[in-house]
Design an enzyme around this catalytic site. Structure first.
Site, mmCIF file in Angstrom:
data_model
loop_
_atom_site.group_PDB
_atom_site.id
_atom_site.type_symbol
_atom_site.label_atom_id
_atom_site.label_comp_id
_atom_site.label_asym_id
_atom_site.label_seq_id
_atom_site.Cartn_x
_atom_site.Cartn_y
_atom_site.Cartn_z
ATOM 1 N N VAL A 110 1.181 -0.926 0.115
ATOM 2 C CA VAL A 110 0.090 0.529 -0.225
ATOM 3 C C VAL A 110 0.706 0.856 0.117
ATOM 4 O O VAL A 110 0.758 2.751 -0.754
ATOM 5 C CB VAL A 110 -0.834 -0.010 1.197
ATOM 6 N N CYS A 139 -5.309 -10.004 2.199
ATOM 7 C CA CYS A 139 -6.655 -9.120 2.925
ATOM 8 C C CYS A 139 -7.669 -9.406 3.225
ATOM 9 O O CYS A 139 -8.589 -9.644 4.482
ATOM 10 C CB CYS A 139 -6.986 -7.874 1.565
ATOM 11 N N LYS A 180 -7.527 -12.216 6.343
ATOM 12 C CA LYS A 180 -7.322 -11.434 7.811
ATOM 13 C C LYS A 180 -8.654 -10.897 8.201
ATOM 14 O O LYS A 180 -8.824 -10.301 9.023
ATOM 15 C CB LYS A 180 -6.357 -11.009 7.748
HETATM 16 C C1 UGA Z 1 -8.544 -6.832 -2.364
HETATM 17 C C2 UGA Z 1 -9.577 -5.947 -2.223
HETATM 18 O O1 UGA Z 1 -10.499 -6.073 -3.617
HETATM 19 C C3 UGA Z 1 -9.182 -4.978 -2.574
HETATM 20 O O2 UGA Z 1 -10.400 -3.906 -3.001
HETATM 21 C C4 UGA Z 1 -8.101 -4.601 -1.153
HETATM 22 O O3 UGA Z 1 -7.556 -3.228 -1.350
HETATM 23 C C5 UGA Z 1 -7.324 -5.384 -0.935
HETATM 24 O O4 UGA Z 1 -8.317 -6.516 -0.524
HETATM 25 C C6 UGA Z 1 -7.012 -5.012 0.866
HETATM 26 O O5 UGA Z 1 -7.968 -4.956 0.718
HETATM 27 O O6 UGA Z 1 -5.547 -4.340 0.628
HETATM 28 P P1 UGA Z 1 -7.007 -8.652 -3.211
HETATM 29 O O7 UGA Z 1 -6.335 -9.028 -2.137
HETATM 30 O O8 UGA Z 1 -5.631 -7.374 -3.910
HETATM 31 O O9 UGA Z 1 -8.001 -6.977 -3.689
HETATM 32 O O10 UGA Z 1 -7.336 -8.976 -4.690
HETATM 33 P P2 UGA Z 1 -8.890 -9.377 -4.930
HETATM 34 O O11 UGA Z 1 -8.241 -9.714 -6.440
HETATM 35 O O12 UGA Z 1 -9.632 -8.935 -3.899
HETATM 36 O O13 UGA Z 1 -9.026 -11.204 -4.503
HETATM 37 C C7 UGA Z 1 -9.187 -11.909 -3.382
HETATM 38 C C8 UGA Z 1 -9.218 -13.142 -3.798
HETATM 39 O O14 UGA Z 1 -10.066 -13.776 -4.588
HETATM 40 C C9 UGA Z 1 -7.920 -13.920 -4.571
HETATM 41 O O15 UGA Z 1 -7.913 -14.994 -3.763
HETATM 42 C C10 UGA Z 1 -9.037 -14.303 -6.133
HETATM 43 O O16 UGA Z 1 -8.551 -15.354 -6.320
HETATM 44 C C11 UGA Z 1 -10.655 -14.261 -4.936
HETATM 45 N N1 UGA Z 1 -11.732 -14.168 -6.040
HETATM 46 C C12 UGA Z 1 -12.102 -12.888 -6.614
HETATM 47 C C13 UGA Z 1 -12.575 -15.119 -7.138
HETATM 48 O O17 UGA Z 1 -11.695 -16.212 -6.321
HETATM 49 N N2 UGA Z 1 -13.735 -14.710 -7.009
HETATM 50 C C14 UGA Z 1 -13.320 -14.024 -8.039
HETATM 51 O O18 UGA Z 1 -14.312 -13.468 -8.647
HETATM 52 C C15 UGA Z 1 -12.799 -12.709 -7.024
#
Ligand code: UGA
Length: 429
Positions: free
Chosen positions: A11, A260, A263
């Protein structure tokens, strides 16, 4: 505008670099000397698209500097960002010791008006806590405000998420701080939501928990689809056309991971419990997520017959594509479970292998996807990297011992693979 960003993790580094790209004068500070020395040469500690180029630009324009001297960077800045980690303490609470330490350091740097901005994900009430720590640690009172300004960056698209966010949330009770923050974000084209600090902190947790709920919901639907013979991809599409639902975060898979969602869901559960509310729904979201990873292993086990001695090729270890982050990665958990089940595992990930090698015992690592496929009884796709979608699957079939693909991300075309002679298994289809 003079900004100091304390903590050069994901971040902090993205925030500082993007603020510099917006024309602000930014110093990113960290106590890790090696990291700062590397960053001064534009060497990245993380893999993140677009970041390296922007850091180089910032360094050469002079808008971006790196330093280990927190005190002098904070002293010469009007805006002081706190972007230090808040790891889980194991019991679901966020460990705030880094935030507290930084607050004490900032207290000794304040000599004229400053806006202290909390971007770390902190429990509800932490903005007030930082305010109190700074006040108590100051030798002589100088005016300052603490603002909650949660971040919504996604790994893999963090730069564009900063530059073109869905919204900027500013939580403050001070009109002066709100005016200064509005000025700071002038170059960012997004709706600005000004609210109180506690609501801003809650927005962050509620957003992540809601997105995690969508993922667990669609995974649960996928599991039902498998039994009734529906295709979850069609179901997601049909749901997504309804604007009240939307297409995003409805991809079924091996479960959510990363630094994220797991947690923050656990932390929100704890916040709810400590305030007398049993958040059963969110408890269910985490339960579905844990079970989903176990279901993937069970599926592989049924398809290969017996895990003991089976040669399994793993494609992808990062928690999602376009990142080298392994934190709470379902791919890592599934790989560990396969090893524990007696499988002989070979893995490949385009970016995360070096980190994975330090954490995974009894796993062989390959230089590319074809080496993983060599002699394998099954190929398990766990992270949706683009390069796995465009492999020469005819060649893959030729080198596998048994042409079986388990696509936990539903990112391959079953019809094409079946035509080539593969047995294909996705999730919920
Ligand atoms: C997430 C949020 O999307 C951000 O908005 C936030 O700022 C961030 O956490 C944070 O709190 O710092 P991130 O952890 O980078 O971002 O990843 P995401 O793209 O949100 O994916 C999270 C998980 O969900 C991954 O394991 C992804 O594979 C899974 N996912 C996501 C799915 O299994 N299906 C989906 O349709 C979308």
């Amino acid at each position: 505008m003079e900004c100091c960003v304390i903590g050069t993790g994901y971040v902090g580094l993205v925030t500082g670099t993007c603020l510099a790209a917006l024309g602000h004068d930014v110093t990113c500070v960290d106590k890790d000397r090696d990291k700062i020395a590397a960053l001064e040469k534009a060497e990245m500690p993380i893999f993140e698209a677009e970041l390296e180029g922007l850091v180089s630009q910032g360094l050469s324009s002079g808008n971006l500097r790196f330093s280990t001297d927190i005190l002098s960077a904070a002293r010469s800045s009007e805006f002081v960002f706190i972007t230090v980690p808040t790891p889980s303490d194991g019991g679901g609470h966020a460990d705030l010791s880094y935030v507290d330490d930084v607050a004490r350091t900032i207290a000794s740097a304040i000599q004229d008006y400053k806006v202290v901005i909390n971007k770390s994900t902190v429990p509800v009430g932490s903005t007030k806590r930082v305010q109190r720590i700074i006040e108590e640690s100051m030798e002589e009172y100088h005016e300052f405000d603490v603002v909650s300004n949660p971040e919504f960056l996604r790994e893999g698209s963090a730069v564009s998420d900063f530059m073109k966010p869905a919204r900027v949330v500013i939580g403050s009770d001070s009109q002066k701080a709100i005016m200064r923050m509005t000025e700071l974000y002038r170059g960012v084209d997004a709706p600005l939501l000004v609210t109180d600090p506690v609501s801003a902190e809650m927005i962050k947790y509620a957003s992540n928990a809601f997105l995690a709920t969508k993922v667990s919901f669609i995974n649960a639907i996928a599991n039902i689809c498998e039994v009734v013979g529906a295709d979850v991809r069609e179901v997601s599409l049909g749901m997504g056309y309804d604007e009240r639902i939307g297409f995003e975060f409805l991809k079924a898979g091996p479960g959510f991971g990363g630094s994220c969602f797991p947690k923050d869901c656990r932390a929100l559960l704890m916040i709810a419990r400590e305030n007398g509310y049993d958040f059963d729904l969110l408890e269910g979201v985490l339960k579905v997520n844990d079970e989903q990873q176990e279901r993937m292993v069970a599926k592989i086990k049924v398809l290969v017959g017996d895990l003991e001695g089976a040669k399994i090729g793993i494609l992808g270890l990062a928690f999602k594509a376009n990142t080298d982050d392994l934190r709470d990665s379902p791919a890592m958990n599934i790989t560990r479970m396969l090893v524990m089940g007696g499988a002989r595992v070979t893995a490949y990930d385009p970016q995360a292998m070096e980190n994975a090698a330090a954490q995974l015992e009894s796993v062989a690592f390959a230089g590319n996807a074809y080496e993983v496929a060599e002699g394998a009884d099954a190929l398990v796709l766990l992270t949706e990297w683009d390069e796995f979608k465009w492999l020469d699957y005819e060649r893959v079939k030729g080198i596998m011992r048994c042409p079986l693909i388990i696509d936990t991300r539903n990112c391959l075309d079953p019809a094409v693979l079946r035509k080539l002679g593969f047995a294909y298994e996705g999730v919920g289809r």
